[in-house]
Scaffold this motif. Sequence first.
Motif, PDB file in Angstrom:
ATOM      1  N   PHE A 197       7.261   1.567  -4.036  1.00  0.00           N
ATOM      2  CA  PHE A 197       6.030   1.772  -3.281  1.00  0.00           C
ATOM      3  C   PHE A 197       5.663   0.512  -2.508  1.00  0.00           C
ATOM      4  N   LEU A 198       5.681  -0.626  -3.184  1.00  0.00           N
ATOM      5  CA  LEU A 198       5.287  -1.877  -2.536  1.00  0.00           C
ATOM      6  C   LEU A 198       6.309  -2.307  -1.490  1.00  0.00           C
ATOM      7  N   LYS A 199       7.545  -1.868  -1.639  1.00  0.00           N
ATOM      8  CA  LYS A 199       8.541  -2.152  -0.606  1.00  0.00           C
ATOM      9  C   LYS A 199       8.205  -1.389   0.674  1.00  0.00           C
ATOM     10  N   VAL A 200       7.742  -0.152   0.522  1.00  0.00           N
ATOM     11  CA  VAL A 200       7.297   0.609   1.690  1.00  0.00           C
ATOM     12  C   VAL A 200       6.130  -0.121   2.364  1.00  0.00           C
ATOM     13  N   VAL A 201       5.163  -0.541   1.577  1.00  0.00           N
ATOM     14  CA  VAL A 201       3.984  -1.232   2.112  1.00  0.00           C
ATOM     15  C   VAL A 201       4.389  -2.485   2.883  1.00  0.00           C
ATOM     16  N   GLU A 202       5.352  -3.228   2.349  1.00  0.00           N
ATOM     17  CA  GLU A 202       5.748  -4.508   2.956  1.00  0.00           C
ATOM     18  C   GLU A 202       6.683  -4.334   4.153  1.00  0.00           C
ATOM     19  N   GLU A 203       7.566  -3.345   4.120  1.00  0.00           N
ATOM     20  CA  GLU A 203       8.638  -3.278   5.110  1.00  0.00           C
ATOM     21  C   GLU A 203       8.440  -2.220   6.192  1.00  0.00           C
ATOM     22  N   TYR A 204       7.433  -1.363   6.052  1.00  0.00           N
ATOM     23  CA  TYR A 204       7.199  -0.344   7.070  1.00  0.00           C
ATOM     24  C   TYR A 204       6.866  -1.018   8.394  1.00  0.00           C
ATOM     25  N   GLU A 205       7.519  -0.606   9.474  1.00  0.00           N
ATOM     26  CA  GLU A 205       7.482  -1.372  10.725  1.00  0.00           C
ATOM     27  C   GLU A 205       6.526  -0.850  11.789  1.00  0.00           C
ATOM     28  N   LEU A 206       6.160   0.425  11.740  1.00  0.00           N
ATOM     29  CA  LEU A 206       5.398   0.985  12.856  1.00  0.00           C
ATOM     30  C   LEU A 206       3.912   0.623  12.831  1.00  0.00           C
ATOM     31  N   SER A 207       3.378   0.402  11.672  1.00  0.00           N
ATOM     32  CA  SER A 207       1.964   0.036  11.576  1.00  0.00           C
ATOM     33  C   SER A 207       1.739  -0.663  10.238  1.00  0.00           C
ATOM     34  N   GLU A 208       0.603  -1.329  10.143  1.00  0.00           N
ATOM     35  CA  GLU A 208       0.282  -2.032   8.905  1.00  0.00           C
ATOM     36  C   GLU A 208      -0.241  -1.043   7.863  1.00  0.00           C
ATOM     37  N   ILE A 209       0.275  -1.156   6.640  1.00  0.00           N
ATOM     38  CA  ILE A 209      -0.214  -0.360   5.520  1.00  0.00           C
ATOM     39  C   ILE A 209      -0.971  -1.293   4.586  1.00  0.00           C
ATOM     40  N   ASN A 210      -2.221  -0.966   4.319  1.00  0.00           N
ATOM     41  CA  ASN A 210      -3.073  -1.825   3.488  1.00  0.00           C
ATOM     42  C   ASN A 210      -3.161  -1.275   2.067  1.00  0.00           C
ATOM     43  N   CYS A 211      -2.828  -2.109   1.121  1.00  0.00           N
ATOM     44  CA  CYS A 211      -2.891  -1.748  -0.304  1.00  0.00           C
ATOM     45  C   CYS A 211      -3.550  -2.891  -1.059  1.00  0.00           C
ATOM     46  N   GLN A 212      -4.608  -2.593  -1.801  1.00  0.00           N
ATOM     47  CA  GLN A 212      -5.361  -3.615  -2.518  1.00  0.00           C
ATOM     48  C   GLN A 212      -5.159  -3.476  -4.020  1.00  0.00           C
ATOM     49  N   GLU A 213      -4.821  -4.583  -4.689  1.00  0.00           N
ATOM     50  CA  GLU A 213      -4.683  -4.589  -6.152  1.00  0.00           C
ATOM     51  C   GLU A 213      -6.039  -4.950  -6.757  1.00  0.00           C
ATOM     52  N   LEU A 214      -6.560  -4.044  -7.586  1.00  0.00           N
ATOM     53  CA  LEU A 214      -7.885  -4.238  -8.177  1.00  0.00           C
ATOM     54  C   LEU A 214      -7.832  -4.918  -9.536  1.00  0.00           C
ATOM     55  N   GLY A 215      -6.641  -5.000 -10.114  1.00  0.00           N
ATOM     56  CA  GLY A 215      -6.493  -5.598 -11.431  1.00  0.00           C
ATOM     57  C   GLY A 215      -6.184  -4.564 -12.496  1.00  0.00           C
ATOM     58  N   LYS A 216      -5.538  -5.003 -13.581  1.00  0.00           N
ATOM     59  CA  LYS A 216      -5.175  -4.138 -14.709  1.00  0.00           C
ATOM     60  C   LYS A 216      -4.295  -2.957 -14.271  1.00  0.00           C
ATOM     61  N   GLY A 217      -3.431  -3.224 -13.274  1.00  0.00           N
ATOM     62  CA  GLY A 217      -2.494  -2.199 -12.828  1.00  0.00           C
ATOM     63  C   GLY A 217      -3.075  -1.126 -11.935  1.00  0.00           C
ATOM     64  N   VAL A 218      -4.318  -1.330 -11.473  1.00  0.00           N
ATOM     65  CA  VAL A 218      -4.980  -0.345 -10.614  1.00  0.00           C
ATOM     66  C   VAL A 218      -4.932  -0.814  -9.160  1.00  0.00           C
ATOM     67  N   TYR A 219      -4.602   0.108  -8.272  1.00  0.00           N
ATOM     68  CA  TYR A 219      -4.498  -0.198  -6.838  1.00  0.00           C
ATOM     69  C   TYR A 219      -5.401   0.754  -6.066  1.00  0.00           C
ATOM     70  N   PRO A 239      20.559   4.560   2.460  1.00  0.00           N
ATOM     71  CA  PRO A 239      20.967   4.216   3.833  1.00  0.00           C
ATOM     72  C   PRO A 239      19.979   4.679   4.900  1.00  0.00           C
ATOM     73  N   PHE A 240      19.055   5.597   4.528  1.00  0.00           N
ATOM     74  CA  PHE A 240      18.096   6.129   5.500  1.00  0.00           C
ATOM     75  C   PHE A 240      16.894   5.222   5.734  1.00  0.00           C
ATOM     76  N   TRP A 241      16.674   4.260   4.842  1.00  0.00           N
ATOM     77  CA  TRP A 241      15.450   3.483   4.902  1.00  0.00           C
ATOM     78  C   TRP A 241      15.320   2.694   6.212  1.00  0.00           C
ATOM     79  N   GLU A 242      16.415   2.166   6.726  1.00  0.00           N
ATOM     80  CA  GLU A 242      16.359   1.391   7.967  1.00  0.00           C
ATOM     81  C   GLU A 242      15.827   2.233   9.119  1.00  0.00           C
ATOM     82  N   ILE A 243      16.197   3.510   9.134  1.00  0.00           N
ATOM     83  CA  ILE A 243      15.714   4.415  10.184  1.00  0.00           C
ATOM     84  C   ILE A 243      14.295   4.873   9.883  1.00  0.00           C
ATOM     85  N   GLU A 244      14.067   5.315   8.629  1.00  0.00           N
ATOM     86  CA  GLU A 244      12.767   5.886   8.272  1.00  0.00           C
ATOM     87  C   GLU A 244      11.644   4.859   8.338  1.00  0.00           C
ATOM     88  N   SER A 245      11.950   3.593   8.130  1.00  0.00           N
ATOM     89  CA  SER A 245      10.911   2.556   8.195  1.00  0.00           C
ATOM     90  C   SER A 245      10.364   2.377   9.603  1.00  0.00           C
TER      91      SER A 245
END
Length: 323
Positions: A197-219, A239-245
């Motif tokens: 999940f966090l790899k998608v958040v970090e590597e997605y290229e078309l727009s910024e995805i915002n994810c906030q960690e609230l603590g104790k494993g809650v996002y 192998p699809f990730w390079e295209i899908e990102s």
Amino acid sequence: VAYSLHTMFIPKLYNDQLLYGFYLKRGKALAVPQILYSMHRFITLFPKKKVRILDIGCNYGKLLEILHHIAQTNGFADKIELFGLDKNDTSLEEAKRIPNLLATYYAANLCSPSSLPKETFDIIIAINTMHEVYSEYLMQESEEKAKQHTADAYSNILSMLSDTGSLILYDGLEASTLPNERHIQFTFCTPEAKKKFLKVVEEYELSEINCQELGKGVYSMSKTDLLKSLSFMKYVDTPFWEIESKQSYQYFSYEEFMSLFEKEQCVVESVALLNSDRGLWMNYIKLLSPSMEFPPKSIIITATKGYIPPLANFDDSHVLQFA
């Protein structure tokens, strides 16, 4: 054996290698009953005409091959004419090599209306095509402009319909966000799910995805970003990730789709909101926000340019059959 229109094709198709690849994609396969119904209705109401069917983004012609196979098996191949449109010449050349498939192909761009035939087709099919148009624009422009260009492409598609023609659409659906749904809290089911999940958040290229960690494993994140992230998780470490990102599967919400067709003066005959990945997502994350469900990922719409009456008096002699 005769089957109802919604179930008739299942027994044979699952055992037919020609169609197996299409049916691996559970969501888009659900568009097939809509296509069959529209074909059946047109043949019934206009028996002296051939149904002219265009597949937008036909790629290698597999869907056209499926429709030809169904028509030939059921003895109405002489009632349909098949057409494919794609901007990729290589794909079209591959489609032309399909044995025993008589179809006409157009090498054209949906965003160049002058190259498109007008008021020609009785059924136009667009399955997982328009989000690619949107994605191409989003790589170069703002979300607002990309949406407008995509709406213009829809207008060009609808201009190709005959006066009683129908568009059958299957594509991604952007989340409709109510004020109390702007931020959704969740936790991950496994460390592996968190990593993807966090790899998608970090590597997605078309727009910024915002994810906030609230603590104790809650996002926490917006419903729109959550849907976008979940949609791409299954491609991470493949192998699809390079295209899908670089793709955006979601672009219009339900309300935006309805507004689009209303503006184009089309009758929306049927709508289905789908989530074929819900079971998969439940293995990834657990939603913590009260009364919150996973949002639908895809939409199927049948929109008609002019009013066509339903088949009130159903004649079962026209029911497609598989032995």
